[in-house]
Design a protein around this motif. Structure first.
Motif, mmCIF file in Angstrom:
data_model
loop_
_atom_site.group_PDB
_atom_site.id
_atom_site.type_symbol
_atom_site.label_atom_id
_atom_site.label_comp_id
_atom_site.label_asym_id
_atom_site.label_seq_id
_atom_site.Cartn_x
_atom_site.Cartn_y
_atom_site.Cartn_z
ATOM 1 N N VAL A 56 81.039 73.131 65.157
ATOM 2 C CA VAL A 56 80.210 73.954 65.163
ATOM 3 C C VAL A 56 79.157 74.042 65.079
ATOM 4 O O VAL A 56 77.775 74.225 65.344
ATOM 5 N N THR A 57 78.679 74.572 63.571
ATOM 6 C CA THR A 57 77.783 74.368 62.996
ATOM 7 C C THR A 57 76.832 73.929 62.761
ATOM 8 O O THR A 57 75.799 73.506 63.268
ATOM 9 N N PHE A 58 78.221 72.234 62.276
ATOM 10 C CA PHE A 58 76.849 71.204 62.107
ATOM 11 C C PHE A 58 76.286 70.470 63.238
ATOM 12 O O PHE A 58 75.103 70.260 63.756
ATOM 13 N N LEU A 59 76.820 70.856 64.820
ATOM 14 C CA LEU A 59 76.429 70.388 65.375
ATOM 15 C C LEU A 59 75.342 71.534 66.405
ATOM 16 O O LEU A 59 74.209 70.715 66.983
ATOM 17 N N MET A 60 75.391 72.185 66.116
ATOM 18 C CA MET A 60 74.169 73.531 66.959
ATOM 19 C C MET A 60 73.331 73.455 65.975
ATOM 20 O O MET A 60 72.290 73.997 66.341
ATOM 21 N N PHE A 62 71.309 70.385 64.760
ATOM 22 C CA PHE A 62 70.728 69.528 65.662
ATOM 23 C C PHE A 62 70.322 70.376 66.519
ATOM 24 O O PHE A 62 69.132 70.235 67.283
ATOM 25 N N LEU A 63 70.881 70.406 67.661
ATOM 26 C CA LEU A 63 70.231 72.115 69.086
ATOM 27 C C LEU A 63 69.754 72.338 69.214
ATOM 28 O O LEU A 63 68.681 72.529 69.950
ATOM 29 N N ILE A 64 69.973 73.840 67.784
ATOM 30 C CA ILE A 64 69.309 74.821 67.576
ATOM 31 C C ILE A 64 67.618 73.684 67.409
ATOM 32 O O ILE A 64 67.031 74.735 68.069
ATOM 33 N N GLN A 65 67.540 73.433 66.583
ATOM 34 C CA GLN A 65 66.455 72.705 65.429
ATOM 35 C C GLN A 65 65.423 71.690 66.729
ATOM 36 O O GLN A 65 64.541 72.094 66.915
ATOM 37 N N ASN A 66 66.035 71.414 67.937
ATOM 38 C CA ASN A 66 65.496 70.603 69.415
ATOM 39 C C ASN A 66 64.669 71.214 69.557
ATOM 40 O O ASN A 66 63.458 70.804 70.065
ATOM 41 N N THR A 67 65.602 72.647 70.125
ATOM 42 C CA THR A 67 65.400 73.838 70.306
ATOM 43 C C THR A 67 63.629 74.676 69.867
ATOM 44 O O THR A 67 63.091 74.462 70.896
ATOM 45 N N GLN A 68 64.223 74.432 68.531
ATOM 46 C CA GLN A 68 63.295 75.492 68.157
ATOM 47 C C GLN A 68 62.044 74.258 67.755
ATOM 48 O O GLN A 68 60.471 74.703 67.958
ATOM 49 N N ASN A 69 61.861 72.755 67.701
ATOM 50 C CA ASN A 69 60.663 72.252 67.903
ATOM 51 C C ASN A 69 60.396 72.273 68.894
ATOM 52 O O ASN A 69 58.838 71.699 68.667
ATOM 53 N N ARG A 70 61.443 71.932 70.380
ATOM 54 C CA ARG A 70 60.185 72.329 71.368
ATOM 55 C C ARG A 70 59.100 73.209 71.666
ATOM 56 O O ARG A 70 58.631 73.049 72.176
ATOM 57 N N ASP A 71 59.969 74.357 71.112
ATOM 58 C CA ASP A 71 59.585 75.431 71.553
ATOM 59 C C ASP A 71 57.732 75.938 70.686
ATOM 60 O O ASP A 71 57.163 75.800 71.057
#
Length: 141
Positions: A56-60, A62-71
Motif C-alpha cells: 500500500v505504501t509503495f503504491l501510494m 506514486f499516487l501522492i507524488q502525481n497529485t502533488q506534481n499536478r497541484d
C-alpha cells in the motif's frame, strides 16, 4: 491513458485522505492484532501486515507524488497568471521554474538586496527587525 491515470490518482488521493480511510486502516490493524493469538503470533501472521502495508505504501507514493506534481503545476500557473496581470510585475519571473539552482540563488540574493535597500522606504517590519538584529551582532550587544 494519462487523463485516466490522473483521474484515478486524484480520486484515490482524495479517498485515502478522508476520515473513513483512516478509520478503515485502524480497523484493519485492530483486526490483524486481534487475530494474533489465533495464529500464534507466527511469522506468517506478522508477514501479512508487513507485506500489506509495504505494498500500500509503495503504491501510494506514486499516487501522492502525481497529485502533488499536478497541484504544484496548477499553483505555478496561477501565479504566472497573477504576474502577467499585475502592472509593473516582472513577467520574467514566470520562467523561474526553468532556472538552475545557481540562477535561483542569484535571484534570491537580488530580492534580499532589494529588500535591504528599500525596506526603510516601504515600512517592511520584518526587514527592520533583521537589520536591527544584524546591527546588534556587529555592535556586540
Amino acid at each position: 491513458m494519462t487523463d485516466m491515470f490522473w483521474r484515478f490518482s486524484d480520486a484515490a488521493s482524495h479517498a485515502v485522505g478522508t476520515y473513513w480511510a483512516f478509520l478503515l486502516a485502524c480497523v484493519v490493524v485492530v483486526v490483524w492484532a486481534g487475530t494474533g493469538s489465533f495464529f500464534g503470533y507466527s511469522d506468517t501472521w506478522q508477514l501479512v501486515i508487513n507485506t500489506g502495508t509495504t505494498i500500500v505504501t509503495f503504491l501510494m507514493v506514486f499516487l501522492i507524488q502525481n497529485t502533488q506534481n499536478r497541484d504544484a503545476r496548477v499553483v505555478a500557473l496561477k501565479l504566472d497568471e497573477l504576474l502577467r496581470a499585475v502592472e509593473g510585475a516582472r513577467t520574467s519571473m514566470v520562467e523561474l521554474d526553468d532556472m538552475s539552482d545557481d540562477d535561483l540563488t542569484l535571484v534570491q540574493r537580488e530580492f534580499h538586496r532589494l529588500r535591504e535597500k528599500y525596506a526603510p522606504l516601504i515600512d517592511d517590519d520584518l526587514a527592520h527587525v533583521e537589520q536591527e538584529l544584524r546591527a546588534r551582532k556587529k555592535g556586540g550587544h
